[in-house]
Design a protein around this motif. Structure first.
Motif, PDB file in Angstrom:
ATOM      1  N   SER A 124       2.124  10.548 -12.107  1.00  0.00           N
ATOM      2  CA  SER A 124       1.052  10.351 -11.124  1.00  0.00           C
ATOM      3  C   SER A 124       0.618   8.876 -11.082  1.00  0.00           C
ATOM      4  O   SER A 124       0.386   8.327 -10.014  1.00  0.00           O
ATOM      5  N   TYR A 125       0.577   8.223 -12.262  1.00  0.00           N
ATOM      6  CA  TYR A 125       0.189   6.813 -12.286  1.00  0.00           C
ATOM      7  C   TYR A 125       1.202   5.971 -11.504  1.00  0.00           C
ATOM      8  O   TYR A 125       0.834   5.069 -10.731  1.00  0.00           O
ATOM      9  N   SER A 126       2.479   6.267 -11.694  1.00  0.00           N
ATOM     10  CA  SER A 126       3.522   5.433 -11.070  1.00  0.00           C
ATOM     11  C   SER A 126       3.501   5.536  -9.542  1.00  0.00           C
ATOM     12  O   SER A 126       3.954   4.622  -8.851  1.00  0.00           O
ATOM     13  N   LYS A 127       2.968   6.647  -9.034  1.00  0.00           N
ATOM     14  CA  LYS A 127       2.886   6.794  -7.569  1.00  0.00           C
ATOM     15  C   LYS A 127       1.676   6.046  -7.008  1.00  0.00           C
ATOM     16  O   LYS A 127       1.658   5.662  -5.843  1.00  0.00           O
ATOM     17  N   GLU A 128       0.660   5.869  -7.855  1.00  0.00           N
ATOM     18  CA  GLU A 128      -0.576   5.208  -7.417  1.00  0.00           C
ATOM     19  C   GLU A 128      -0.537   3.687  -7.604  1.00  0.00           C
ATOM     20  O   GLU A 128      -1.013   2.932  -6.770  1.00  0.00           O
ATOM     21  N   ARG A 129       0.008   3.274  -8.732  1.00  0.00           N
ATOM     22  CA  ARG A 129      -0.052   1.861  -9.123  1.00  0.00           C
ATOM     23  C   ARG A 129       0.858   1.011  -8.244  1.00  0.00           C
ATOM     24  O   ARG A 129       2.065   1.267  -8.139  1.00  0.00           O
ATOM     25  N   LYS A 130       0.262  -0.010  -7.619  1.00  0.00           N
ATOM     26  CA  LYS A 130       1.074  -0.881  -6.752  1.00  0.00           C
ATOM     27  C   LYS A 130       1.256  -2.250  -7.409  1.00  0.00           C
ATOM     28  O   LYS A 130       0.296  -2.852  -7.906  1.00  0.00           O
ATOM     29  N   GLN A 131       2.467  -2.746  -7.410  1.00  0.00           N
ATOM     30  CA  GLN A 131       2.781  -4.117  -7.804  1.00  0.00           C
ATOM     31  C   GLN A 131       3.833  -4.621  -6.816  1.00  0.00           C
ATOM     32  O   GLN A 131       4.675  -3.832  -6.351  1.00  0.00           O
ATOM     33  N   PHE A 132       3.780  -5.896  -6.518  1.00  0.00           N
ATOM     34  CA  PHE A 132       4.709  -6.497  -5.548  1.00  0.00           C
ATOM     35  C   PHE A 132       4.720  -5.712  -4.233  1.00  0.00           C
ATOM     36  O   PHE A 132       5.762  -5.497  -3.611  1.00  0.00           O
ATOM     37  N   GLY A 133       3.536  -5.180  -3.862  1.00  0.00           N
ATOM     38  CA  GLY A 133       3.382  -4.550  -2.556  1.00  0.00           C
ATOM     39  C   GLY A 133       3.900  -3.124  -2.462  1.00  0.00           C
ATOM     40  O   GLY A 133       3.954  -2.560  -1.365  1.00  0.00           O
ATOM     41  N   GLN A 134       4.284  -2.529  -3.549  1.00  0.00           N
ATOM     42  CA  GLN A 134       4.730  -1.124  -3.460  1.00  0.00           C
ATOM     43  C   GLN A 134       4.410  -0.354  -4.741  1.00  0.00           C
ATOM     44  O   GLN A 134       4.161  -0.956  -5.791  1.00  0.00           O
ATOM     45  N   ALA A 135       4.435   0.974  -4.594  1.00  0.00           N
ATOM     46  CA  ALA A 135       4.189   1.815  -5.769  1.00  0.00           C
ATOM     47  C   ALA A 135       5.262   1.522  -6.811  1.00  0.00           C
ATOM     48  O   ALA A 135       6.446   1.380  -6.453  1.00  0.00           O
ATOM     49  N   ILE A 136       4.859   1.465  -8.097  1.00  0.00           N
ATOM     50  CA  ILE A 136       5.863   1.109  -9.133  1.00  0.00           C
ATOM     51  C   ILE A 136       6.940   2.189  -9.262  1.00  0.00           C
ATOM     52  O   ILE A 136       8.035   1.915  -9.747  1.00  0.00           O
ATOM     53  N   SER A 137       6.650   3.437  -8.808  1.00  0.00           N
ATOM     54  CA  SER A 137       7.681   4.493  -8.844  1.00  0.00           C
ATOM     55  C   SER A 137       8.871   4.142  -7.954  1.00  0.00           C
ATOM     56  O   SER A 137       9.940   4.733  -8.075  1.00  0.00           O
ATOM     57  N   ARG A 138       8.673   3.173  -7.038  1.00  0.00           N
ATOM     58  CA  ARG A 138       9.771   2.776  -6.142  1.00  0.00           C
ATOM     59  C   ARG A 138      10.737   1.809  -6.834  1.00  0.00           C
ATOM     60  O   ARG A 138      11.837   1.584  -6.351  1.00  0.00           O
ATOM     61  N   PHE A 139      10.298   1.228  -7.959  1.00  0.00           N
ATOM     62  CA  PHE A 139      11.239   0.363  -8.704  1.00  0.00           C
ATOM     63  C   PHE A 139      12.207   1.255  -9.468  1.00  0.00           C
ATOM     64  O   PHE A 139      11.786   2.187 -10.173  1.00  0.00           O
ATOM     65  N   GLN A 140      13.485   0.931  -9.349  1.00  0.00           N
ATOM     66  CA  GLN A 140      14.471   1.803  -9.988  1.00  0.00           C
ATOM     67  C   GLN A 140      14.267   1.869 -11.504  1.00  0.00           C
ATOM     68  O   GLN A 140      14.494   2.917 -12.125  1.00  0.00           O
ATOM     69  N   ALA A 141      13.821   0.772 -12.087  1.00  0.00           N
ATOM     70  CA  ALA A 141      13.613   0.744 -13.546  1.00  0.00           C
ATOM     71  C   ALA A 141      12.619   1.827 -13.967  1.00  0.00           C
ATOM     72  O   ALA A 141      12.763   2.464 -15.012  1.00  0.00           O
TER      73      ALA A 141
END
Ligand SMILES: Cc1cc2nc3c(=O)[nH]c(=O)nc-3n(C[C@H](O)[C@H](O)[C@H](O)COP(=O)(O)OP(=O)(O)OC[C@H]3O[C@@H](n4cnc5c(N)ncnc54)[C@H](O)[C@@H]3O)c2cc1C
Length: 379
Positions: A263-280
């Motif tokens: 749930s945190y990864s869907k909310e937290r934005k860095q570099f303009g997008q949710a961190i869940s969008r980073f493949q890492a």
């Protein structure tokens, strides 16, 4: 194999989850910080059938099987591993030992009190110098007429001070003799029995862990569980069920940590997008989900064998080993996904991380699980 939960199992899952979110979640950090063992909550858990889940209804229990027990323990531990640990020790160690080896009289006397949580149970095997190496225990009992006099100290015992009754493994024969250990049921009010030093722990802080001290404690022979000299063999059988418990608790902790991270990864934005969008980050979540699924399947197999009364030493050791290691890995990754916030007490990731480490230690360390697994494979 059918992986669908039955309607009753779904109801148990939902009821326990609702209870855990209502009664445990709002207080878990208060209890954790102050190391409060919330006895009232355990009494309430007794009222809704969680403290005697495997006990037949004729002795006041819920009369359920290991799959239902696993589901309930998971849902409690998903919210608080500490409460899960106490529930596990009470159900599968103390109560489970009396259920498996008690006489009819002992079962009628103790199981209804334990199943309702009117009494909290403890189970004592470990001593300061003998954890994995239990056959070297120093706590002894000597026979005097119809009584046995127990002397010695048990260490790291869940509910060692607050438990109303304890099942205790004591040496009555020669050192290292697997037939030299006997099990006694000792009530808290017995003269010469007291709680000792309470541990200040890294995690699992609202599950009480303390010494149990026996100083010329006289126990009548009617309090022996099974036969004299059977204790060690009994303990190994009790631990087959205990390992399923710790596995289920580990799985719950892993799921709680995963829920938090997802749930945190869907909310937290860095570099303009949710961190869940980073493949890492997404790959971490994928690995966590796969590991949780593997633990779940191993546990379901162990529960199924146990329910069927089939040998389950190998399956329960595998399930405990894998689930506990997974709990540590998943909660470590959860802290990482939350970044700096994962390191604070404002989010639960750090609590899952601290609580998870007990899973690879209690009821047989990971190294001992591997010994058990290897012995079963090569014998
Ligand atoms: C929170 C908590 C609750 C607990 N509750 C209970 C309870 O209710 N009742 C109870 O009886 N006990 C309880 N315990 C004790 C627990 O079961 C023991 O801590 C555990 O079995 C390990 O024993 P030990 O701590 O003495 O470690 P040790 O046995 O000293 O082990 C130390 C290290 O050596 C390794 N090691 C030991 N022997 C071998 C070997 N032969 N081969 C390879 N590696 C080995 C271990 O894996 C471990 O890494 C609890 C412990 C904790 C922390």
């Amino acid at each position: 194999m059918n992986f669908e939960l039955t309607d009753d199992q779904v109801m148990i899952k939902e009821t326990v989850s609702e209870f855990a979110h209502r009664r445990i979640l709002p207080n878990r950090m208060i209890w954790d910080e102050a190391q409060i063992f919330p006895v009232d909550v355990f009494r309430e858990m007794g009222e809704i059938g969680l403290m005697g889940m495997l006990v037949p209804e004729e002795y006041g229990g819920a009369g359920l099987g290991y799959i239902e027990y696993k589901i309930a323990l998971e849902e409690i531990s998903r919210v608080c591993g500490s409460v899960g640990l106490s529930m596990a020790a009470h159900n599968s160690l103390c109560t489970g030992h009396i259920l498996q080896f008690g006489t009819e009289e002992q079962k009628k006397k103790y199981l209804p009190k334990l199943a309702s949580a009117e009494w909290i149970g403890a189970w004592g095997l470990t001593e300061a110098n003998t954890g994995s190496d239990a056959l070297r225990m120093q706590c002894v009992a000597k026979k005097e007429g119809e009584y046995w006099v127990i002397n010695g100290t048990k260490n790291f015992i869940t509910h060692g001070t607050s438990g109303d009754v304890a099942v205790v493994l004591v040496r009555t024969g020669d050192l290292l003799d697997s037939h030299g250990i006997t099990t006694f049921i000792v009530e808290r009010s017995t003269p010469g029995f007291s709680g000792g030093k309470k541990e200040n722990k890294l995690g699992m802080r609202c599950s009480e862990t303390s010494e149990m001290v026996f100083d010329n404690c006289r126990v009548h022979e009617s309090q022996i569980l099974g036969e004299v000299g059977e204790g060690f063999i009994q303990a190994m059988k009790v631990l087959d069920g205990g390992r399923i418990s710790i596995g289920a608790m580990s799985l719950g902790i892993a799921q709680g940590a995963y829920d938090t991270a997802l749930s945190y990864s869907k909310e937290r934005k860095q570099f303009g997008q949710a961190i869940s969008r980073f493949q890492a980050i997404a790959f971490k979540l994928a690995d966590m989900a796969v590991a949780i699924e593997i633990s779940d399947l191993l546990l379901l197999k162990a529960c199924t064998l146990k329910n069927a009364g089939k040998p389950c030493t190998l399956a329960s050791a595998m399930a405990k080993y894998e689930s506990s290691e997974v709990a540590v890995k998943v909660s470590t990754e959860a802290v990482q996904i939350l970044g700096g916030y994962g390191y604070t007490k404002d989010f639960p990731a750090e609590k899952y991380y601290r609580d998870s480490k007990l899973c690879t230690i209690g009821e047989g360390t990971s190294e001992i699980q591997k010994l058990v697994i290897a012995r079963e494979l090569v014998r």
